[in-house]
Design a protein around this motif. Structure first.
Motif, PDB file in Angstrom:
ATOM      1  N   GLY A  55     -44.808   8.326 -43.821  1.00 43.09           N
ATOM      2  CA  GLY A  55     -44.545   9.612 -43.183  1.00 43.09           C
ATOM      3  C   GLY A  55     -43.125  10.105 -43.333  1.00 43.09           C
ATOM      4  N   VAL A  56     -42.401   9.574 -44.309  1.00 43.61           N
ATOM      5  CA  VAL A  56     -41.007   9.958 -44.535  1.00 43.61           C
ATOM      6  C   VAL A  56     -40.951  11.076 -45.567  1.00 43.61           C
ATOM      7  CG1 VAL A  56     -38.737   9.132 -45.303  1.00 43.61           C
ATOM      8  CG2 VAL A  56     -40.243   7.616 -44.002  1.00 43.61           C
ATOM      9  N   GLU A  57     -40.055  12.034 -45.351  1.00 41.41           N
ATOM     10  CA  GLU A  57     -39.879  13.152 -46.298  1.00 41.41           C
ATOM     11  C   GLU A  57     -38.935  12.705 -47.417  1.00 41.41           C
ATOM     12  OE1 GLU A  57     -38.082  17.636 -46.110  1.00 41.41           O
ATOM     13  OE2 GLU A  57     -38.899  16.805 -44.245  1.00 41.41           O
ATOM     14  N   VAL A  58     -39.408  12.802 -48.659  1.00 38.70           N
ATOM     15  CA  VAL A  58     -38.660  12.288 -49.817  1.00 38.70           C
ATOM     16  C   VAL A  58     -38.673  13.320 -50.938  1.00 38.70           C
ATOM     17  CG1 VAL A  58     -38.467  10.399 -51.483  1.00 38.70           C
ATOM     18  CG2 VAL A  58     -39.472   9.952 -49.249  1.00 38.70           C
ATOM     19  N   ALA A  59     -37.542  13.456 -51.621  1.00 43.70           N
ATOM     20  CA  ALA A  59     -37.484  14.244 -52.862  1.00 43.70           C
ATOM     21  C   ALA A  59     -36.953  13.328 -53.967  1.00 43.70           C
ATOM     22  CB  ALA A  59     -36.569  15.446 -52.691  1.00 43.70           C
ATOM     23  N   VAL A  60     -37.490  13.518 -55.186  1.00 42.91           N
ATOM     24  CA  VAL A  60     -37.104  12.651 -56.310  1.00 42.91           C
ATOM     25  C   VAL A  60     -36.780  13.518 -57.518  1.00 42.91           C
ATOM     26  CG1 VAL A  60     -37.813  10.732 -57.787  1.00 42.91           C
ATOM     27  CG2 VAL A  60     -38.731  10.901 -55.491  1.00 42.91           C
ATOM     28  N   GLY A  61     -35.733  13.127 -58.253  1.00 43.37           N
ATOM     29  CA  GLY A  61     -35.404  13.776 -59.515  1.00 43.37           C
ATOM     30  C   GLY A  61     -35.365  12.755 -60.626  1.00 43.37           C
ATOM     31  N   PRO A  62     -34.928  13.148 -61.809  1.00 47.21           N
ATOM     32  CA  PRO A  62     -34.946  12.224 -62.953  1.00 47.21           C
ATOM     33  C   PRO A  62     -34.146  10.944 -62.693  1.00 47.21           C
ATOM     34  CG  PRO A  62     -34.415  14.465 -63.664  1.00 47.21           C
ATOM     35  CD  PRO A  62     -34.422  14.479 -62.166  1.00 47.21           C
ATOM     36  N   ASP A  63     -33.014  11.082 -61.972  1.00 45.96           N
ATOM     37  CA  ASP A  63     -32.163   9.907 -61.742  1.00 45.96           C
ATOM     38  C   ASP A  63     -31.679   9.816 -60.300  1.00 45.96           C
ATOM     39  OD1 ASP A  63     -30.378  12.003 -61.659  1.00 45.96           O
ATOM     40  OD2 ASP A  63     -28.862  11.034 -62.931  1.00 45.96           O
TER      41      ASP A  63
ATOM     42  N   ARG B   6     -35.076  11.684 -46.163  1.00 46.08           N
ATOM     43  CA  ARG B   6     -34.694  12.253 -44.872  1.00 46.08           C
ATOM     44  C   ARG B   6     -34.999  11.251 -43.764  1.00 46.08           C
ATOM     45  NH1 ARG B   6     -32.564  16.823 -44.761  1.00 46.08           N
ATOM     46  NH2 ARG B   6     -32.597  18.088 -46.638  1.00 46.08           N
ATOM     47  N   PRO B   7     -34.226  11.288 -42.687  1.00 46.79           N
ATOM     48  CA  PRO B   7     -34.458  10.335 -41.607  1.00 46.79           C
ATOM     49  C   PRO B   7     -35.776  10.601 -40.888  1.00 46.79           C
ATOM     50  CG  PRO B   7     -32.768  11.925 -40.988  1.00 46.79           C
ATOM     51  CD  PRO B   7     -33.101  12.197 -42.415  1.00 46.79           C
ATOM     52  N   GLY B   8     -36.261   9.559 -40.218  1.00 46.30           N
ATOM     53  CA  GLY B   8     -37.453   9.721 -39.390  1.00 46.30           C
ATOM     54  C   GLY B   8     -38.680   9.087 -39.999  1.00 46.30           C
ATOM     55  N   LEU B   9     -39.460   8.405 -39.149  1.00 41.94           N
ATOM     56  CA  LEU B   9     -40.723   7.790 -39.558  1.00 41.94           C
ATOM     57  C   LEU B   9     -41.824   8.337 -38.669  1.00 41.94           C
ATOM     58  CD1 LEU B   9     -39.251   4.272 -39.944  1.00 41.94           C
ATOM     59  CD2 LEU B   9     -40.782   5.199 -41.642  1.00 41.94           C
ATOM     60  N   ASP B  10     -43.008   8.461 -39.217  1.00 36.71           N
ATOM     61  CA  ASP B  10     -44.164   8.925 -38.444  1.00 36.71           C
ATOM     62  C   ASP B  10     -44.776   7.715 -37.737  1.00 36.71           C
ATOM     63  OD1 ASP B  10     -46.542   9.825 -37.460  1.00 36.71           O
ATOM     64  OD2 ASP B  10     -47.195  10.805 -39.316  1.00 36.71           O
ATOM     65  N   PRO B  11     -44.742   7.691 -36.390  1.00 42.43           N
ATOM     66  CA  PRO B  11     -45.291   6.524 -35.672  1.00 42.43           C
ATOM     67  C   PRO B  11     -46.753   6.252 -36.015  1.00 42.43           C
ATOM     68  CG  PRO B  11     -44.181   8.040 -34.161  1.00 42.43           C
ATOM     69  CD  PRO B  11     -44.257   8.728 -35.484  1.00 42.43           C
ATOM     70  N   ALA B  12     -47.475   7.277 -36.459  1.00 46.94           N
ATOM     71  CA  ALA B  12     -48.899   7.098 -36.781  1.00 46.94           C
ATOM     72  C   ALA B  12     -49.102   6.258 -38.039  1.00 46.94           C
ATOM     73  CB  ALA B  12     -49.561   8.460 -36.970  1.00 46.94           C
ATOM     74  N   THR B  13     -48.015   6.007 -38.794  1.00 41.97           N
ATOM     75  CA  THR B  13     -48.166   5.254 -40.049  1.00 41.97           C
ATOM     76  C   THR B  13     -48.015   3.755 -39.846  1.00 41.97           C
ATOM     77  OG1 THR B  13     -45.817   5.486 -40.512  1.00 41.97           O
ATOM     78  CG2 THR B  13     -47.284   7.166 -41.432  1.00 41.97           C
ATOM     79  N   ALA B  14     -47.811   3.307 -38.613  1.00 43.49           N
ATOM     80  CA  ALA B  14     -47.721   1.860 -38.367  1.00 43.49           C
ATOM     81  C   ALA B  14     -48.952   1.184 -38.972  1.00 43.49           C
ATOM     82  CB  ALA B  14     -47.646   1.589 -36.876  1.00 43.49           C
TER      83      ALA B  14
ATOM     84  N   PRO C  42     -34.707   5.608 -43.895  1.00 42.00           N
ATOM     85  CA  PRO C  42     -35.308   6.390 -42.811  1.00 42.00           C
ATOM     86  C   PRO C  42     -34.668   6.151 -41.445  1.00 42.00           C
ATOM     87  CG  PRO C  42     -37.016   5.381 -44.162  1.00 42.00           C
ATOM     88  CD  PRO C  42     -35.716   4.788 -44.589  1.00 42.00           C
ATOM     89  N   PHE C  43     -33.911   5.059 -41.316  1.00 41.84           N
ATOM     90  CA  PHE C  43     -33.305   4.730 -40.023  1.00 41.84           C
ATOM     91  C   PHE C  43     -31.896   5.301 -39.885  1.00 41.84           C
ATOM     92  CE2 PHE C  43     -36.132   1.177 -41.321  1.00 41.84           C
ATOM     93  CZ  PHE C  43     -37.167   1.465 -40.449  1.00 41.84           C
ATOM     94  N   ALA C  44     -31.407   5.988 -40.924  1.00 44.30           N
ATOM     95  CA  ALA C  44     -30.093   6.632 -40.844  1.00 44.30           C
ATOM     96  C   ALA C  44     -30.200   7.914 -40.016  1.00 44.30           C
ATOM     97  CB  ALA C  44     -29.577   6.939 -42.250  1.00 44.30           C
ATOM     98  N   ASP C  45     -29.038   8.422 -39.578  1.00 45.12           N
ATOM     99  CA  ASP C  45     -29.051   9.635 -38.740  1.00 45.12           C
ATOM    100  C   ASP C  45     -28.960  10.916 -39.561  1.00 45.12           C
ATOM    101  OD1 ASP C  45     -26.407   9.695 -39.541  1.00 45.12           O
ATOM    102  OD2 ASP C  45     -25.572   9.277 -37.557  1.00 45.12           O
ATOM    103  N   GLY C  46     -28.939  10.777 -40.882  1.00 44.34           N
ATOM    104  CA  GLY C  46     -28.905  11.943 -41.764  1.00 44.34           C
ATOM    105  C   GLY C  46     -29.498  11.569 -43.103  1.00 44.34           C
TER     106      GLY C  46
END
Length: 415
Positions: A340-348, A353-361, A307-311
């Motif tokens: 609060g991070v956007e994630v997609a998962v497949g079989p392998d 995606r970068p970015g964290l939701d500050p409200a999730t602290a 999440p701390f990467a720029d892409g």
């Protein structure tokens, strides 16, 4: 930045315990990992009648090339996959009746490809409940050897177990592998067998192991590369922070040191010398797509850092992480979403995606009793305040002092 003292490698300690037990003579293991997994392995050897002596800096094992010293034993393998896979294989080379069981977590993990291969070699091996899972009983009468076919696509430990068994058979082994994951772990096995006097030959997808046994030696255990990944990641995510792990350098056996190359691609400063490896945070982490089939134990480390990467960070070819202590792909995805991070998962694969939701602290990480989930998300906790874990103590599997060591690192890098 002071150097970080990382405990010995779990993978190397487990293999060294098998080799020491099988070797002719007394072997001294220098700086072995002392954790729940390795203590469980040593305890299992003791139950099988091998003498294991401990000092603060070393373990000594009296080898028995003829196999276990007792005719009957009950062995509890705890959570340890290496214990649960290697010890029944070692026992098969002896003479007697040996029953093995494991924790509920380890009972769920698969064994069937190894069981099938051992049966094909004439070993009387019975699963008592679910086929292909613990508990199991081995009625051992030595192993003749010969040719065997193995699918090691779920775990390289199946191949390692058979390679380690090879010199204890009467004729040696020719192991034909139809699929193989985590190749660097197999290379560790072959290098360690060489240190105990056995040379494995490889002919394409066939591994040839000669009979004749092992000779005892003194063997130093290098620091654990998978465990080091959390400390390297901590440096990468913190501008100006630097972490050095001595003893894990250019001659290291463990493929997981390749994790520092992933950090280099992301923008960290990385130096690997014969003396050790150093990672320094530059203040920039780039997104990337990376195949981690061969270093899959470090997949959660990268996921927690992503999440701390720029892409976007996309990790591919890690299907085998679904059959570890937990389904690590889903565990990482669930915990990142909690943050609060956007994630997609497949079989392998997993894409983060970068970015964290500050409200999730202050979010609680669901660990599934998996040491690597705790240690990975401790890295996220360097930048996200208030992260907690539902089972922080499960780190005892590989690094009982992790939380103290990571807290010291946090102080050193100014967090």
């Amino acid at each position: 930045m002071p150097a970080v003292a990382i405990p010995g490698s779990k993978s190397i300690t487990a293999r060294a315990l098998f080799l020491a037990a099988a070797a002719d003579g007394v072997t001294t293991l220098v700086r072995p990992l002392r954790s729940d997994d390795t203590e469980g392995f040593a305890e299992g050897l003791s139950r099988l009648g091998y003498r294991v002596g401990r000092t603060p800096e070393s373990w000594q094992v009296d080898g028995r090339p003829e196999g276990p010293a007792v005719a009957e034993a009950d062995v509890y393998c705890r959570d340890g996959a290496t214990t649960a896979r290697f010890l029944p294989t070692l026992a098969a080379a002896g003479h007697g009746t040996y029953r093995f069981d494991a924790s509920a977590q380890m009972r769920r993990r698969p064994l069937l490809p190894l069981s099938r291969a051992l049966r094909d070699l004439g070993v009387d091996l019975r699963h008592e409940e679910a086929e292909g899972h613990h508990p199991l009983t081995v009625r051992a009468s030595g192993v003749e050897g010969g040719e065997v076919v193995l699918d090691a696509g779920q775990s390289s430990q199946y191949l390692t177990a058979l390679l380690l068994l090879g010199p204890l058979t009467r004729r040696g082994l020719r192991i034909r592998v139809t699929d193989l994951v985590s190749v660097p772990y197999v290379e560790i096995t072959i290098a360690m067998m060489r240190a105990f006097g056995v040379e494995v030959a490889r002919e394409g997808n066939v591994f040839v192991v000669p009979p004749g046994g092992y000779r005892a030696t003194t063997y130093a255990i290098e620091p654990d590369a998978s465990t080091s990944s959390y400390f390297f990641a901590a440096a990468a995510v913190t501008p100006g922070a630097e972490v050095t792990v001595p003893g894990l350098g250019t001659g290291a056996l463990q493929g997981d040191l390749g994790f520092v190359d992933v950090l280099r691609r992301m923008g960290a400063d990385v130096s690997v010398t014969p003396e050790g490896a150093t990672v320094r945070g530059t203040g920039r982490l780039r997104g990337l797509t990376v195949t981690m089939r061969d270093i899959s134990d470090t997949m959660p480390t990268l996921a927690a850092l992503a999440p701390f990467a720029d892409g976007p960070v996309r990790i591919e070819d890690v299907a085998n992480t679904r059959v570890k202590e937990c389904d690590r792909l889903e565990a990482c995805a669930e915990n990142l979403r909690r943050l609060g991070v956007e994630v997609a998962v497949g079989p392998d694969w997993i894409e983060i995606r970068p970015g964290l939701d500050p409200a999730t602290a202050g979010a609680e990480i669901k660990t599934y009793g998996d040491h690597r989930i705790v240690m990975s998300f401790a890295v996220t906790g360097l930048r996200v305040p208030g992260i907690s874990f539902d089972d922080p103590g499960c780190v005892r599997k590989t690094f009982p002092g992790f939380h103290e060591a990571f807290a010291a690192l946090r102080r050193d890098i100014g967090h």
